[in-house]
Design an enzyme around this catalytic site. Structure first.
Site, PDB file in Angstrom:
ATOM      1  N   HIS A 134       0.848  -1.212   0.000  1.00  0.00           N
ATOM      2  CA  HIS A 134       0.000   0.000   0.000  1.00  0.00           C
ATOM      3  C   HIS A 134       0.876   1.252   0.000  1.00  0.00           C
ATOM      4  O   HIS A 134       1.461   1.621   1.014  1.00  0.00           O
ATOM      5  CB  HIS A 134      -0.917   0.002   1.233  1.00  0.00           C
ATOM      6  CG  HIS A 134      -1.930   1.090   1.211  1.00  0.00           C
ATOM      7  ND1 HIS A 134      -3.285   0.860   1.294  1.00  0.00           N
ATOM      8  CD2 HIS A 134      -1.802   2.435   1.098  1.00  0.00           C
ATOM      9  CE1 HIS A 134      -3.937   2.007   1.238  1.00  0.00           C
ATOM     10  NE2 HIS A 134      -3.046   2.986   1.115  1.00  0.00           N
ATOM     11  N   HIS A 167       1.223   5.312  -2.257  1.00  0.00           N
ATOM     12  CA  HIS A 167       0.650   6.247  -3.244  1.00  0.00           C
ATOM     13  C   HIS A 167       1.812   6.854  -4.025  1.00  0.00           C
ATOM     14  O   HIS A 167       2.324   7.918  -3.676  1.00  0.00           O
ATOM     15  CB  HIS A 167      -0.139   7.352  -2.543  1.00  0.00           C
ATOM     16  CG  HIS A 167      -1.333   6.859  -1.784  1.00  0.00           C
ATOM     17  ND1 HIS A 167      -2.633   7.083  -2.215  1.00  0.00           N
ATOM     18  CD2 HIS A 167      -1.435   6.148  -0.636  1.00  0.00           C
ATOM     19  CE1 HIS A 167      -3.475   6.531  -1.338  1.00  0.00           C
ATOM     20  NE2 HIS A 167      -2.774   5.955  -0.383  1.00  0.00           N
ATOM     21  N   GLN A 205      -9.576   9.388  -4.979  1.00  0.00           N
ATOM     22  CA  GLN A 205      -9.229  10.147  -3.778  1.00  0.00           C
ATOM     23  C   GLN A 205     -10.344  11.075  -3.311  1.00  0.00           C
ATOM     24  O   GLN A 205     -10.564  11.263  -2.126  1.00  0.00           O
ATOM     25  CB  GLN A 205      -7.948  10.959  -4.027  1.00  0.00           C
ATOM     26  CG  GLN A 205      -7.513  11.842  -2.880  1.00  0.00           C
ATOM     27  CD  GLN A 205      -7.059  11.062  -1.645  1.00  0.00           C
ATOM     28  OE1 GLN A 205      -5.965  10.542  -1.605  1.00  0.00           O
ATOM     29  NE2 GLN A 205      -7.933  10.960  -0.649  1.00  0.00           N
ATOM     30  N   HIS A 215      -9.716   1.994   0.445  1.00  0.00           N
ATOM     31  CA  HIS A 215      -9.449   2.790   1.643  1.00  0.00           C
ATOM     32  C   HIS A 215     -10.772   2.784   2.411  1.00  0.00           C
ATOM     33  O   HIS A 215     -11.751   3.393   1.974  1.00  0.00           O
ATOM     34  CB  HIS A 215      -9.081   4.224   1.286  1.00  0.00           C
ATOM     35  CG  HIS A 215      -7.662   4.405   0.855  1.00  0.00           C
ATOM     36  ND1 HIS A 215      -7.148   3.839  -0.275  1.00  0.00           N
ATOM     37  CD2 HIS A 215      -6.640   5.104   1.417  1.00  0.00           C
ATOM     38  CE1 HIS A 215      -5.863   4.181  -0.391  1.00  0.00           C
ATOM     39  NE2 HIS A 215      -5.532   4.944   0.617  1.00  0.00           N
ATOM     40  N   GLU A 257     -11.083   5.085   7.072  1.00  0.00           N
ATOM     41  CA  GLU A 257      -9.827   5.702   7.533  1.00  0.00           C
ATOM     42  C   GLU A 257     -10.176   6.979   8.303  1.00  0.00           C
ATOM     43  O   GLU A 257     -10.057   8.099   7.810  1.00  0.00           O
ATOM     44  CB  GLU A 257      -8.901   6.017   6.343  1.00  0.00           C
ATOM     45  CG  GLU A 257      -7.505   6.456   6.803  1.00  0.00           C
ATOM     46  CD  GLU A 257      -6.594   6.901   5.673  1.00  0.00           C
ATOM     47  OE1 GLU A 257      -7.055   7.054   4.525  1.00  0.00           O
ATOM     48  OE2 GLU A 257      -5.387   7.112   5.949  1.00  0.00           O
ATOM     49  N   ASP A 288       2.331   3.440   2.872  1.00  0.00           N
ATOM     50  CA  ASP A 288       1.312   4.435   2.511  1.00  0.00           C
ATOM     51  C   ASP A 288       1.933   5.661   1.837  1.00  0.00           C
ATOM     52  O   ASP A 288       1.591   5.991   0.710  1.00  0.00           O
ATOM     53  CB  ASP A 288       0.493   4.845   3.742  1.00  0.00           C
ATOM     54  CG  ASP A 288      -0.931   5.283   3.409  1.00  0.00           C
ATOM     55  OD1 ASP A 288      -1.307   5.225   2.220  1.00  0.00           O
ATOM     56  OD2 ASP A 288      -1.660   5.681   4.331  1.00  0.00           O
TER      57      ASP A 288
HETATM   58  N1  17E Z   1      -5.068   9.344   0.644  1.00  0.00           N
HETATM   59  C1  17E Z   1      -5.901   8.869   1.612  1.00  0.00           C
HETATM   60  O1  17E Z   1      -7.130   8.959   1.474  1.00  0.00           O
HETATM   61  N2  17E Z   1      -5.371   8.289   2.704  1.00  0.00           N
HETATM   62  C2  17E Z   1      -4.055   8.182   2.858  1.00  0.00           C
HETATM   63  N3  17E Z   1      -3.573   7.604   3.958  1.00  0.00           N
HETATM   64  C3  17E Z   1      -3.178   8.696   1.855  1.00  0.00           C
HETATM   65  C4  17E Z   1      -3.732   9.255   0.769  1.00  0.00           C
HETATM   66  C5  17E Z   1      -1.694   8.611   2.026  1.00  0.00           C
HETATM   67 FE   FE2 Z   2      -3.498   5.022   1.464  1.00  0.00          FE
END
Ligand code: 17E
Ligand code: FE2
Length: 413
Positions: free
Chosen positions: A57, A59, A152, A210, A213, A309
């Protein structure tokens, strides 16, 4: 080429690993320590030989952009998304490729050969995706790269989000992503998960969402994802990343949830350094750790692994490609420094991650599999983390890809 004096995880004694071309030809026990005979023999010096580390994982479209144009001052996920939107607006094809390749070099230097990268597709031009599809080809000698179509700014909440996801898959994304906790409403979160599962099933893609989070204990999209995976029989092909809200769920809900998670067979990724940094930001004290229940998921027999990440991006200012650093931090943060956890902790950055990526027989130290492996600096998992060891040699397709010379210390008394 042969590897001599190798120790293998979970096996007693020493081994000789014979490589032929780009395959492992044979693995034979050695009665004693031997001296190298062929010029190109690699001596593992009675230390571990393992399959390559995996980055499950990251980006790569966002790495190495921290502070451009502005720093994330609050340290929250949400400000990170805002700062990235500003940086995304000025990115170019070459910008993405240059940074992604530089970062892949950092991963290679730490023994990683398999990478799953999320790539932001909430962009009407799909600039990052187009660039990363080229990068995937251009780095084949270094790493196997899986590309996630990652929305995103949302699938339902972003203009033409569904069409962009569909187009990204048609352009060659390997994995379908999602971000239900960021959609404008709970309903949109649910419908985004149903949409992305349907897209993945129709196109044969893997799934990595995702998911939850946030520290919000009301964020419960994991149950939707797991149920979709269960009903479709896709669990092994589905991953829930982050799931940090699980650290805030009460135990009564979580015990019910675990029953479903187990039935679904989905995989989990935790990014411990990232989550300890981004979560807990709305707390004073006591302050939550903001991680998913890694030890509990593992002890329940489910598959969980660690990822980095970010490396120097709007969400996280540090990082150097070293997944062993993530392992060490994660073991601390997740209360996994117990004896039994330490005995097999490399699972969290090798075999478990390979399972998450569905690498199957493309991964592992076994005759007939690809000649991809690492010579480590310690003889077992525990000593590897305790000594803050390194991957000393990385072999890929039967050839040495990276060799690290450990720092030399001179002492005068
Ligand atoms: N974008 C997101 O939604 N969550 C993350 N942890 C990162 C990017 C790095
Ligand atoms: Fe991520």
């Amino acid at each position: 080429m042969n590897i001599i004096n190798a120790r293998l995880r979970g096996k007693a004694g020493l081994f000789r690993i014979e490589l032929q071309g780009d395959r492992i030809a044979a693995i034979e026990p050695q009665a004693d320590v031997v001296a190298g005979s062929a010029v190109d023999d690699l001596d593992a010096q009675q230390n571990l030989v393992v399959p390559p580390f995996v980055e499950p994982h990251i980006h790569l479209d966002a790495t190495l952009t921290a502070g451009e144009p502005k720093w994330n001052m609050s340290g929250t996920l949400f400000e990170g998304i805002e700062r990235w939107a500003e940086r995304k607006a000025i990115t170019t094809h070459d910008d993405i490729k240059t940074r992604a390749k530089k970062t892949i070099g950092m991963l290679v230097d730490h023994g990683i050969q398999h990478v799953r990268t999320h790539v932001d597709v909430t962009d009407p031009k799909l600039t990052a995706l187009k660039a990363m599809v080229e990068v995937r080809d251009e780095v084949r000698d270094l790493v196997d790269l899986q590309i996630v179509a990652f929305p995103q700014e949302g699938i339902e909440s972003y203009a033409n989000g569904r069409a962009l996801m569909t187009e990204a898959v048609a352009m060659g994304a390997d994995v379908v992503g999602g971000i239900p906790h960021f959609e404008n409403t709970r309903d949109q979160g649910v419908s985004s998960v149903k949409f992305l599962m349907e897209l993945a099933e129709r196109t044969g893609c893997l799934v990595d969402v995702h998911c939850d989070e946030t520290d919000d204990p009301q964020s419960r999209f994991l149950e939707v994802l797991a149920e979709e995976a269960r009903v479709r029989g896709m669990g092994a092909r589905v991953t829930a990343s982050h799931t940090t809200a699980m650290g805030s769920y009460d135990n009564a809900y979580c015990s019910k949830l675990f029953r479903l998670l187990k039935m679904s067979g989905i995989n989990f990724v935790s990014c411990p350094t990232e989550s300890i940094h981004l979560q807990g930001r709305f707390d004073t004290y006591p302050k939550r750790r903001g991680l998913t229940r890694v030890a509990e998921i593992d002890r329940a027999g489910m598959n969980v692994c660690f990822g980095q990440d970010s490396i120097v991006d709007p969400w996280y200012p540090l990082g150097n490609g070293n997944i062993l650093r993530i392992l060490e931090a994660g073991l601390h943060i997740c209360h996994m420094l117990g004896y039994e956890d330490l005995q097999r902790c490399l699972d969290l950055i090798t075999d478990n991650s390979a399972r998450t990526l569905n690498l199957g027989e493309r991964y592992g130290i076994e005759a007939g599999r690809p000649a991809n492996l690492l010579l480590l600096s310690a003889a077992d998992d525990y000593e590897m983390v305790r000594s803050q060891g390194h991957a000393l040699v990385s072999v890929r397709h039967g050839k040495v890809l990276m060799r690290r010379t450990p720092a030399q210390i001179e002492r005068f008394a």
